[in-house]
Motif scaffolding. Structure first.
Motif, short mmCIF file in Angstrom:
data_model
loop_
_atom_site.label_atom_id
_atom_site.label_comp_id
_atom_site.label_asym_id
_atom_site.label_seq_id
_atom_site.Cartn_x
_atom_site.Cartn_y
_atom_site.Cartn_z
N SER A 47 1.09 -0.99 0.31
CA SER A 47 0.22 0.12 -0.17
C SER A 47 0.52 1.09 -0.20
O SER A 47 2.33 1.10 0.98
CB SER A 47 -1.22 -0.15 1.20
OG SER A 47 -1.49 1.51 1.15
N LEU A 48 0.47 2.20 -0.57
CA LEU A 48 0.94 3.91 -1.09
C LEU A 48 0.13 4.77 -0.13
O LEU A 48 0.18 4.96 1.27
CB LEU A 48 1.36 4.31 -2.03
CG LEU A 48 2.29 5.51 -1.49
CD1 LEU A 48 3.47 5.31 -3.52
CD2 LEU A 48 1.47 6.76 -1.69
N ARG A 49 -1.07 4.83 -0.65
CA ARG A 49 -2.22 5.84 -0.05
C ARG A 49 -2.97 5.30 1.44
O ARG A 49 -2.62 6.10 2.59
CB ARG A 49 -3.24 5.97 -0.87
CG ARG A 49 -3.31 6.84 -1.99
CD ARG A 49 -3.16 5.72 -3.24
NE ARG A 49 -2.59 5.14 -4.07
CZ ARG A 49 -1.68 5.05 -4.94
NH1 ARG A 49 -1.21 6.48 -5.13
NH2 ARG A 49 -1.36 4.07 -4.72
N THR A 50 -2.96 4.00 1.25
CA THR A 50 -3.82 3.79 2.92
C THR A 50 -3.32 4.11 4.57
O THR A 50 -3.25 4.01 4.31
CB THR A 50 -4.53 1.51 2.49
OG1 THR A 50 -4.97 2.55 1.04
CG2 THR A 50 -5.23 1.46 3.66
N ARG A 110 -5.71 -4.11 6.07
CA ARG A 110 -5.51 -4.28 4.98
C ARG A 110 -5.42 -6.02 4.11
O ARG A 110 -4.41 -6.85 4.60
CB ARG A 110 -4.02 -3.70 3.76
CG ARG A 110 -4.08 -4.48 2.51
CD ARG A 110 -3.91 -3.18 1.31
NE ARG A 110 -4.24 -2.02 1.11
CZ ARG A 110 -4.68 -0.97 0.34
NH1 ARG A 110 -3.42 -1.41 -0.44
NH2 ARG A 110 -5.75 -0.44 -0.17
N HIS A 147 -13.72 -1.89 -0.28
CA HIS A 147 -12.44 -0.58 0.47
C HIS A 147 -13.46 0.23 0.21
O HIS A 147 -12.71 1.50 0.02
CB HIS A 147 -11.52 -0.33 -1.04
CG HIS A 147 -10.54 0.14 -0.98
ND1 HIS A 147 -10.40 0.46 0.50
CD2 HIS A 147 -9.10 -0.03 -1.77
CE1 HIS A 147 -8.37 1.36 0.69
NE2 HIS A 147 -8.32 1.17 -1.05
N GLN A 150 -11.51 3.98 0.75
CA GLN A 150 -12.16 4.70 -0.46
C GLN A 150 -12.50 5.12 -1.05
O GLN A 150 -13.09 5.80 -1.98
CB GLN A 150 -10.23 3.28 -1.90
CG GLN A 150 -10.48 3.55 -3.33
CD GLN A 150 -9.86 5.10 -3.12
OE1 GLN A 150 -8.24 4.62 -2.90
NE2 GLN A 150 -9.92 6.09 -3.39
N CYS A 277 -8.66 5.01 -8.51
CA CYS A 277 -8.10 4.44 -6.98
C CYS A 277 -6.97 4.93 -6.40
O CYS A 277 -6.50 5.48 -5.70
CB CYS A 277 -8.92 3.53 -6.43
SG CYS A 277 -8.64 2.07 -6.88
N LEU A 278 -6.08 4.40 -8.23
CA LEU A 278 -4.73 4.49 -7.61
C LEU A 278 -4.07 3.79 -7.04
O LEU A 278 -4.58 3.13 -5.87
CB LEU A 278 -3.91 6.00 -7.80
CG LEU A 278 -4.26 7.70 -8.36
CD1 LEU A 278 -3.21 8.25 -7.60
CD2 LEU A 278 -3.53 6.98 -9.48
N ARG A 305 -8.56 10.91 0.37
CA ARG A 305 -8.69 9.01 2.18
C ARG A 305 -8.25 9.70 3.10
O ARG A 305 -8.23 9.18 3.89
CB ARG A 305 -7.52 8.68 1.07
CG ARG A 305 -7.48 7.99 -0.36
CD ARG A 305 -8.29 7.17 0.46
NE ARG A 305 -8.13 5.74 1.16
CZ ARG A 305 -8.02 4.71 1.12
NH1 ARG A 305 -6.84 4.45 -0.26
NH2 ARG A 305 -7.56 4.44 1.45
#
Ligand code: CP
Length: 320
Positions: A47-50, A110, A147, A150, A277-278, A305
């Motif tokens: 994950s990056l964003r989450t 996650r 998700h 998101q 969402c990326l 987010r």
């Protein structure tokens, strides 16, 4: 609030959007809520964003975030019950979950779909064990089928950019080289069905989403027809949900590059905003021209987010 998996967990959407607006305007106004509280963020997948937005949201609320990467920072965990643990997994979730929740007040998970066993994934077997054995409020940070952080951020973004009361929002499948889960389109469909939007789904035949999420949303198999007059275009790849043919669950049924969202597709819309969402594969899901255009919302969507996560954590802290 003791769990955040579905749109129904957030209650009234108008109230949630208003709260999101307040959180965005004054993110540090509830710093007292998280004092001496800890959230554990458990990642079975990358994950990056989450990862970053959840930590940012926790810090804004004065909470201490602890991030655990399963299998890298920890032992590899067994998730299936009743198995002989003679493989590479050293610890079972049954022990690991109560140990982890003994160190925290909230927990986020996650855990992607394995795409091998539809029942295992669609029963949310991993997430449900955290509810059953953890005894602490649980947030899905993208689990097998949903998700929600998101989808809530997506709705906040649509609310911020909509130019009419009831915009047309189109969820379009797009090609990808690897088989991806259905969590993002499932949650997006669930949340759009609950929102005040004119929602349409388009994908090649065989990619029908589970009715538990897609509801009565119209499905238009002609992508160009679906996109006509759209105010928001939400692109996403997903693998076969196995609704019409369970034996094809998790498979790639199409790599048709004609579905890549490009200028030709956007030309039939109502000068639509583009959303994703990326992470996104450029020139597979969307052309450079479309994602780099001023109408692309992928960055503000990702920024939201932190807002959606903060609203959810704030409500959980208020319920402790
Ligand atoms: N959209 C999203 O969940 O991004 P990450 O997988 O990077 O967290």
């Amino acid at each position: 609030m003791d769990k955040f998996f579905h749109v129904s967990d957030i209650g009234d959407l108008g109230a949630a959007l208003e709260e999101a607006k307040q959180v965005k305007a004054t993110p540090f106004a509830w710093k007292h809520l998280g004092q001496d509280k800890t959230i554990m963020l458990v990642f079975f997948n990358s994950s990056l964003r989450t990862r970053l937005s959840s930590q940012k949201a926790a810090l804004n609320l004065g909470m201490n975030p602890i991030v655990l990467n399963i299998g890298q920072d920890s032992w590899k965990l067994e998730t299936e019950m009743g198995v002989v643990m003679d493989g590479d997994k050293s610890e079972h979730l049954r022990e690991a979950i109560p140990v982890m929740t003994s160190y925290c007040d909230l927990i986020g998970i996650r855990s992607f779909a394995g795409l091998q066993d539809r029942d295992f994934d669609y029963n949310e077997t991993v997430l449900r064990q955290f509810v059953e054995y953890g005894g602490k409020p649980v947030i899905s940070l993208e689990s097998a089928t949903v998700h929600p952080c998101q989808a809530f951020a997506d709705l906040i973004t649509i609310e911020e950019y909509r130019k009419k009361k009831r915009p047309k929002v189109v969820l379009t499948w797009a090609p990808h080289p690897r088989a991806l889960p259905q969590a993002v389109p499932n949650s997006f469909a669930e949340w759009m069905n609950a929102a005040d939007v004119d929602f349409v789904i388009t994908h090649p035949r065989g990619y029908e989403l589970d009715p538990a999420f897609a509801g009565d949303a119209p499905v238009e198999y002609d992508q160009m027809k679906a996109l006509e007059g759209a105010d928001f275009v939400y692109a996403k790849n997903w693998s076969c949900p196995g609704v019409t043919d369970p034996s094809r669950y998790g498979q790639i049924l199409s790599k048709d590059m004609g579905w890549t969202v490009d200028a030709r597709h956007m030309a039939v819309t109502n000068n639509a905003y583009f959303m994703h969402c990326l992470p996104v594969r450029r020139n597979m899901i969307v052309s450079d021209e479309v994602i780099d255009a001023p109408t692309s919302l992928v960055i503000p969507e990702a920024a939201n987010r932190a807002v959606s996560a903060q609203v959810v954590m704030k409500r959980m802290l208020e319920s402790l």
